[in-house]
Structures are given as structure tokens and as C-alpha cells.
Design a protein around this motif. Structure first.
Motif, mmCIF file in Angstrom:
data_model
loop_
_atom_site.group_PDB
_atom_site.id
_atom_site.type_symbol
_atom_site.label_atom_id
_atom_site.label_comp_id
_atom_site.label_asym_id
_atom_site.label_seq_id
_atom_site.Cartn_x
_atom_site.Cartn_y
_atom_site.Cartn_z
ATOM 1 N N PHE A 7 0.789 -1.219 0.139
ATOM 2 C CA PHE A 7 -0.133 0.143 0.057
ATOM 3 C C PHE A 7 0.872 1.254 0.140
ATOM 4 O O PHE A 7 0.239 2.307 -0.575
ATOM 5 N N ALA A 8 2.175 1.282 0.419
ATOM 6 C CA ALA A 8 2.893 2.392 0.251
ATOM 7 C C ALA A 8 3.408 2.984 -1.067
ATOM 8 O O ALA A 8 3.609 2.175 -1.862
ATOM 9 N N ASP A 9 3.419 4.193 -1.335
ATOM 10 C CA ASP A 9 3.725 4.801 -2.524
ATOM 11 C C ASP A 9 5.426 5.113 -2.539
ATOM 12 O O ASP A 9 6.032 5.088 -3.470
ATOM 13 N N THR A 54 8.025 10.214 4.724
ATOM 14 C CA THR A 54 6.913 10.894 5.556
ATOM 15 C C THR A 54 5.582 10.720 4.616
ATOM 16 O O THR A 54 4.489 11.063 5.130
ATOM 17 N N SER A 55 5.462 9.825 3.485
ATOM 18 C CA SER A 55 4.415 9.488 2.609
ATOM 19 C C SER A 55 3.320 8.700 3.688
ATOM 20 O O SER A 55 3.834 8.038 4.525
ATOM 21 N N PRO A 56 2.338 8.474 3.355
ATOM 22 C CA PRO A 56 1.424 7.600 4.250
ATOM 23 C C PRO A 56 1.760 6.054 4.152
ATOM 24 O O PRO A 56 2.239 5.847 2.852
ATOM 25 N N THR A 63 3.053 7.092 9.083
ATOM 26 C CA THR A 63 4.049 7.455 7.787
ATOM 27 C C THR A 63 4.725 6.119 7.462
ATOM 28 O O THR A 63 4.859 5.334 8.333
ATOM 29 N N VAL A 64 5.439 6.005 6.255
ATOM 30 C CA VAL A 64 6.253 4.906 6.050
ATOM 31 C C VAL A 64 7.432 4.854 7.244
ATOM 32 O O VAL A 64 7.749 3.843 7.626
ATOM 33 N N ASP A 89 10.017 1.977 11.874
ATOM 34 C CA ASP A 89 10.468 1.997 13.020
ATOM 35 C C ASP A 89 9.561 0.934 13.770
ATOM 36 O O ASP A 89 10.377 0.198 14.635
ATOM 37 N N HIS A 90 8.171 0.982 13.590
ATOM 38 C CA HIS A 90 7.598 -0.506 14.511
ATOM 39 C C HIS A 90 7.956 -1.759 13.935
ATOM 40 O O HIS A 90 8.194 -2.707 14.696
#
Length: 180
Positions: A40-42, A49-51, A69-70, A75-76
């Protein structure tokens, strides 16, 4: 998340088993979120900092989490995998015995970290973790490699789920529901 959020209550009676189970739960959670992020990430850049995606750490079917953010997702994911690796240093027994590769062990966690770092373009970390994996489970030679695909050999296999014929792939309808 259900396992992760409730297993510590058993730590007093069997801390090694709790570490083993919790480590695998953390690794699975990180892997699931990483797969979703890749889908789902671009932008895969480590500091983007993209969604990203909502990173769920508790079970609550009524929650409506916002997308992070990405960077926050990385980080998680990284923290879950590193926590899993730490827990795996103090378990009640080895995760995979003999020829079985049915469970996520430290080698599989290191491979996941290598892949995460590769996507995040942190190439030095990707090399570091992939080297750890290759040193622990050397690559198959040319004669062994075809046998991996027919389950005759588990050389260089880090984690493998066995399915019976006709079962289909796990999660085959996760992203795209079957039309009615």
C-alpha cells in the motif's frame, strides 16, 4: 496481538516458553505489517513521510486507526523484529528441530530484517543481516537447489509452511476478495 498482549502473565511459570512464543508472534506481526506496507505504500524510503499503513499493536475490532507514515511503520517493524531476536536468545528450547523449518527462528528474523533494510534502501544493514543468514544457513549448491522446490531438500530454507494439495495459499483472498 492477542498473544503478544496476554502472554506475559505466564512469564513467572515458564519464561523460556513465553519468550519463544512471544518472539514468534512479534516476528509474524512485523512481517504482516511489512507485507501490507509494501503493497500500500507509494514510497519505500526509510525516512519517508508518505502515508504508510496503520500499525496495530493491540486487538480491538472497534478501533479505527489512522495511517502512519512509512518511517513510523519501518520504526515499528524494525523494533518488533529486534525485540523478537532479543527474546530468542533466552528460550526454553530451539524453535526448529531436525529438518523442520516450520517455525520462525533467529535466522528467519535476520532474513526479515535484511529484506526490510533492502526495501528501505539501508544497504549496509541489508548486507549485514543477509550475511548473518548466509553464514548460518549456507546457500544450496547447484545440485541441491532444484530439490528445494519439490520439498526434497530444505537447504537454505529459513521458514516453510507445509500445505496439503488443494489447500490453496495462505491469505490467497486477503487483498482481493473472491467475487460472489
Amino acid at each position: 496481538n492477542i498473544v503478544e498482549n496476554n502472554i506475559d502473565r505466564f512469564a513467572a511459570e515458564d519464561p523460556g516458553a513465553v519468550n519463544r512464543i512471544k518472539a514468534q508472534a512479534l516476528a509474524i506481526r512485523a512481517l504482516a505489517h511489512f507485507d501490507l506496507l509494501r503493497y500500500f505504500a507509494d514510497d519505500y524510503d526509510r525516512n519517508s513521510t508518505s502515508p504508510g499503513i496503520p500499525y496495530l499493536t493491540v486487538f480491538d475490532y472497534e478501533q479505527k486507526p489512522a495511517r502512519g507514515t512509512v518511517k513510523e511503520d519501518y520504526d515499528h517493524i524494525e523494533q518488533d523484529l529486534k525485540n523478537a531476536a532479543t527474546l530468542m536468545t533466552n528460550m526454553d528450547h530451539d524453535i526448529n528441530d531436525g529438518d523442520s523449518r516450520a517455525y520462525i527462528d533467529a535466522d528467519a528474523v535476520n532474513a526479515m530484517l535484511a529484506r526490510v533494510y533492502l526495501y528501505a534502501n539501508q544497504l549496509d544493514n541489508a548486507i549485514q543481516y543477509s550475511t548473518l543468514v548466509i553464514d548460518a544457513r549456507p546457500l544450496a549448491d547447484i545440485s541441491e537447489f532444484p530439490d528445494i522446490w519439490t520439498d526434497v531438500s530444505n537447504s537454505e530454507v529459513l521458514w516453510s509452511c507445509v500445505f496439503e494439495a488443494g489447500q490453496g495459499a495462505p491469505g490467497s483472498n486477503v487483498y482481493f476478495p473472491v467475487a460472489p
